[in-house]
Each structure stands twice: as C-alpha cells, then as structure tokens.
Design an enzyme around this catalytic site. Structure first.
Site, PDB file in Angstrom:
ATOM      1  N   GLY A  80       0.812  -1.219   0.000  1.00 11.18           N
ATOM      2  CA  GLY A  80       0.000   0.000   0.000  1.00 11.18           C
ATOM      3  C   GLY A  80       0.841   1.262   0.000  1.00 11.18           C
ATOM      4  N   CYS A  81       1.873   1.279   0.818  1.00 13.66           N
ATOM      5  CA  CYS A  81       2.727   2.470   0.931  1.00 13.66           C
ATOM      6  C   CYS A  81       3.499   2.709  -0.362  1.00 13.66           C
ATOM      7  CB  CYS A  81       3.667   2.334   2.121  1.00 13.66           C
ATOM      8  SG  CYS A  81       2.764   2.238   3.689  1.00 13.66           S
ATOM      9  N   THR A  82       3.880   1.627  -1.031  1.00 21.80           N
ATOM     10  CA  THR A  82       4.582   1.754  -2.308  1.00 21.80           C
ATOM     11  C   THR A  82       3.638   2.307  -3.371  1.00 21.80           C
ATOM     12  OG1 THR A  82       6.105  -0.027  -1.743  1.00 21.80           O
ATOM     13  CG2 THR A  82       5.870   0.493  -4.081  1.00 21.80           C
TER      14      THR A  82
END
Length: 152
Positions: free
Chosen positions: A43-45
């Site tokens: 998700g953060c990527t």
C-alpha cells in the site's frame, strides 16, 4: 486528526539524505503532508509511486509533498532509490510528529489490536494552517484526491 483552520504543528526531522527539514521551510507553498505505516509495503509503495507520478502537477500548483513514517533514514533512502521518489521522506522514529498530528492510533491487524500509523493526509496552506484533513485514506487514490483538492 487535528482541526481544520488550526496552525499545523511545526517540526524538524531528518530526511532520506540525513538533512534536517522543518515544516516552516515551506512557508509560501502548500504542503501535502502524508503519514504512512511503512516503507516498501504494497500500500505504501502504491501511494508513494502515485505521488511520484503526479509530482510535476504538484510542483505546478506550488505544493510540496512530504511523507512521514517511523522508518529510519536508511530505510527511507532505500525506498527513495528503489522507486526514484522525487519528494521528501522524513523519519519520525520517536513518533513525536506522528503523535502530534494525531495519526498514531489503535488498529486491528489480523484480529489483534496494535498501535500504528493510520494512513492520513493533511493539506497545509502557504501560511502553515491546516486546510483539509483526510483520515484512513486509500493508498492508491490519495495522490489524485490531493491533486484534485489543490486544483479545486
């Protein structure tokens, strides 16, 4: 989340290059201040890469993107290099800024209660005042959402 119309708490943290960065450094610009749980997770990527892709539009709108997590400076550097991220990542390993922006909360992970960063984004105006807040944002959609907010 902090209240809209209040002054955003200033801070000084180390960026991915080990340099001190303060919120006050960006007076006169809008700031997209986003808090995320962990470097290099799916998700953060997605969120970081979407911000990266839209970065020229943020620059055009006189806005600075700043991502904050509790990851180390070294972790941020690897994340930046792997995905060629063109914006600032700040390390808040002591959780001071994360807590001051009220994004350190109890979360439910696999049926277990844990404390962690709730993916949240603040839009801060040129005078350092919170203009908009977004809590529990969708990682992939948040960058476009923020660009839409800037372009009204």
């Amino acid at each position: 989340m902090l209240e809209i119309g209040t002054k955003a708490p200033d801070f000084t943290l180390l960026d991915q290059n080990g340099e001190n960065v303060s919120l006050n450094d960006f007076r006169g610009k809008k700031v997209i201040l986003y808090f995320y749980p962990k470097d290099s997770t799916p998700g953060c990527t997605k969120q970081a890469c979407a911000f990266s892709e839209l970065n020229p539009h943020f620059i055009e709108a006189n806005a600075q993107i700043i991502g904050i997590s509790k990851d180390s400076v070294a972790s941020h550097k690897r994340f930046e290099q792997k995905y060629q991220l063109p914006f600032i990542l700040l390390s808040d390993s002591e959780l001071e800024v994360i807590k001051s922006y009220d994004v350190w909360k109890e979360k439910n992970m696999y049926g277990k209660k844990v404390m962690g960063v709730v993916r949240s984004t603040y839009l801060i105006n040129e005078d350092g005042v919170i203009e908009k807040t977004f809590e529990k944002v969708k990682a992939a959609d948040n960058p476009k959402q923020m660009l839409d907010e800037l372009n009204g």
